[in-house]
Design an enzyme around this catalytic site. Structure first.
Site, PDB file in Angstrom:
ATOM      1  NE  ARG A 136      -3.497   0.287   2.633  1.00 36.86           N
ATOM      2  CZ  ARG A 136      -3.398   1.057   3.716  1.00 36.86           C
ATOM      3  NH1 ARG A 136      -2.660   0.696   4.730  1.00 36.86           N
ATOM      4  NH2 ARG A 136      -4.047   2.197   3.785  1.00 36.86           N
ATOM      5  CE  LYS A 201       1.860  -4.740   6.496  1.00 37.22           C
ATOM      6  NZ  LYS A 201       1.479  -3.518   5.812  1.00 37.22           N
ATOM      7  NE  ARG A 336       3.639   7.299  13.882  1.00 39.02           N
ATOM      8  CZ  ARG A 336       3.978   8.026  14.927  1.00 39.02           C
ATOM      9  NH1 ARG A 336       3.877   7.542  16.146  1.00 39.02           N
ATOM     10  NH2 ARG A 336       4.407   9.252  14.763  1.00 39.02           N
TER      11      ARG A 336
HETATM   12  C1  BTN Z   1       0.551  -3.751   2.391  1.00 44.55           C
HETATM   13  O1  BTN Z   1       1.283  -2.792   2.088  1.00 44.55           O
HETATM   14  O2  BTN Z   1       0.305  -4.005   3.567  1.00 44.55           O
HETATM   15  C2  BTN Z   1      -0.070  -4.596   1.324  1.00 44.55           C
HETATM   16  C3  BTN Z   1       0.835  -5.689   0.880  1.00 44.55           C
HETATM   17  C4  BTN Z   1       0.244  -6.546  -0.224  1.00 44.55           C
HETATM   18  C5  BTN Z   1       1.282  -7.449  -0.854  1.00 44.55           C
HETATM   19  C6  BTN Z   1       0.661  -8.445  -1.780  1.00 44.55           C
HETATM   20  S1  BTN Z   1       1.761  -9.760  -2.171  1.00 44.55           S
HETATM   21  C7  BTN Z   1       0.659 -10.340  -3.385  1.00 44.55           C
HETATM   22  C8  BTN Z   1       0.110  -9.117  -4.086  1.00 44.55           C
HETATM   23  N1  BTN Z   1       1.001  -8.712  -5.148  1.00 44.55           N
HETATM   24  C9  BTN Z   1       1.547  -7.522  -4.917  1.00 44.55           C
HETATM   25  O3  BTN Z   1       2.353  -6.945  -5.688  1.00 44.55           O
HETATM   26  N2  BTN Z   1       1.120  -7.033  -3.759  1.00 44.55           N
HETATM   27  C10 BTN Z   1       0.174  -7.929  -3.119  1.00 44.55           C
END
Ligand code: BTN
Length: 361
Positions: A136, A201, A336
């Site tokens: 994100r 996390k 946070r």
């Molecule tokens: C976050 O930032 O918390 C979200 C992370 C999401 C990662 C997943 S891995 C599978 C899918 N492909 C990506 O490029 N991102 C999501």
């Protein structure tokens, strides 16, 4: 826009994949035996293994013993994932792709749905590693070979992104419930959809949209869960993080985890358009890491301090700011825990709600 064929980049050679499968057992293998398997010399075996190491896989070499991937690797097994998917949801799955390497599983499915927007069934893409994984808020997502669970699931929506309000929270809940069922203790959720153990996390969700935002479109729900990522692979990650294997005693295989979590996500996706987030609100709040706590929101409009009161029926964050109840929604907001004992003064400027959190979460 990239097409599906350019996305599916199998950078491992057949020889490398063969050795990876064999050496995933964590045992020692002599150069002779590996050479005999590939039909090449011992020197050529080393070249193949070097290519594997270039992808971040650690291979130990000891004279007289041979080669070993210490601790072994739990590789994805397409057959076992398919077999373990709950039948109620698997009937609507039209495709399952299990890749050794891809830029991003979200990219892969976005290309698929853009090629055939009329499709209805769910597609699933899982990969051993991503070379350009996205998180994100423009962050990169680290997923070294076979050390995390990374997957995406697609779902068609007829009523556009408006029907996806709160979807990313509901997906976080599906994951939290699945992880709890796998024996993971103290799983909780940080709004909108981070999976935490304590304050560290464990995983996250990134939802991206293809098609007409006001009508027929597809959500591609991407999930990343850390399983046994080595510390060295996460040096660029600034926030506290943890691995599933560090908090669960006999952690399940990656295929078992994949079946449990994709099954739970499919269950939510297949009914979300008809039931909406309100159906999940209370259970989501029971997993919330921050209800009743003082938190700090960083928004494009500034920093806001307040006390988290829960979430609305649309998945908006409900925050009490200087005695006023305010609601916040949108993928550009980060939350946070407030660091100081004393609450810093809140900013009571009203923050405009976005159309929905799903497109940018
Ligand atoms: C976050 O930032 O918390 C979200 C992370 C999401 C990662 C997943 S891995 C599978 C899918 N492909 C990506 O490029 N991102 C999501």
């Amino acid at each position: 826009m990239s097409d599906a064929t350019s996305i599916k980049r199998v950078a491992f050679s057949e020889k490398q994949l063969l050795l990876l499968k064999l050496m995933a057992d964590g045992h020692w293998h002599s150069g002779e035996s590996l050479g005999a398997l590939l039909g090449v010399s011992r020197a050529a075996v080393w070249k193949v293994l070097e290519g594997i190491c270039d992808h971040g896989v650690q291979i130990t070499r000891v004279r007289g013993k041979g080669y070993c991937i210490e601790g072994g690797l739990s590789l994805l097994d397409e057959h076992s994932i398919r077999a373990q998917l709950p039948s109620g949801v698997s009937d609507r799955v039209s495709q399952i792709h299990v890749l050794s390497e891809v830029t991003s599983t979200n990219d892969f499915l976005l290309a698929q749905v853009n090629q055939s927007p009329e499709r209805d069934g769910n597609m699933i893409c899982l990969a051993e590693m991503q070379t350009k994984g996205r998180g994100r808020r423009g962050r990169a997502w680290q997923s070294p070979y076979a050390r995390s669970l990374i997957f995406s699931v697609s779902q068609a929506f007829d009523a556009g992104v408006a029907a996806m309000e709160g979807l990313s929270l509901a997906v976080g809940l599906a994951l939290a419930e699945g992880l709890s069922a796998l024996g993971c203790p103290h799983v909780c959720l940080k709004w909108p959809n981070d999976i935490l153990i304590g304050q560290a996390k464990l995983g996250g969700v990134l939802i991206e949209i293809a098609g007409d935002a006001a009508g027929r479109c597809h959500a591609v729900v991407g999930v990343g869960i850390n399983i046994s990522i080595p510390q060295e692979a996460m040096t660029s990650v600034e926030q506290p993080w943890c691995n599933l294997a560090s908090v669960v005693e006999n952690v399940a295989t990656r295929s078992e985890i994949a079946a449990m979590l994709t099954g739970n996500v499919l269950r939510i996706l297949q009914s979300f358009e008809s039931v909406g987030f309100k159906h999940y609100k209370e259970v989501w709040e029971s997993y919330s890491a921050h209800i009743g706590q003082n938190v700090r929101l960083t928004t494009p409009a500034g920093v806001i301090d307040g006390c988290m009161q829960g979430v609305s029926e649309k998945g908006a964050l409900r925050l009490e700011v200087d005695g006023d109840m305010q609601e916040f929604i949108g993928g550009e907001i980060s939350l946070r825990l407030h660091s100081s004992e004393e609450r810093a003064p809140g900013i009571s400027r009203p923050f405009k709600k976005g159309v929905g959190d799903a497109s940018s979460s």
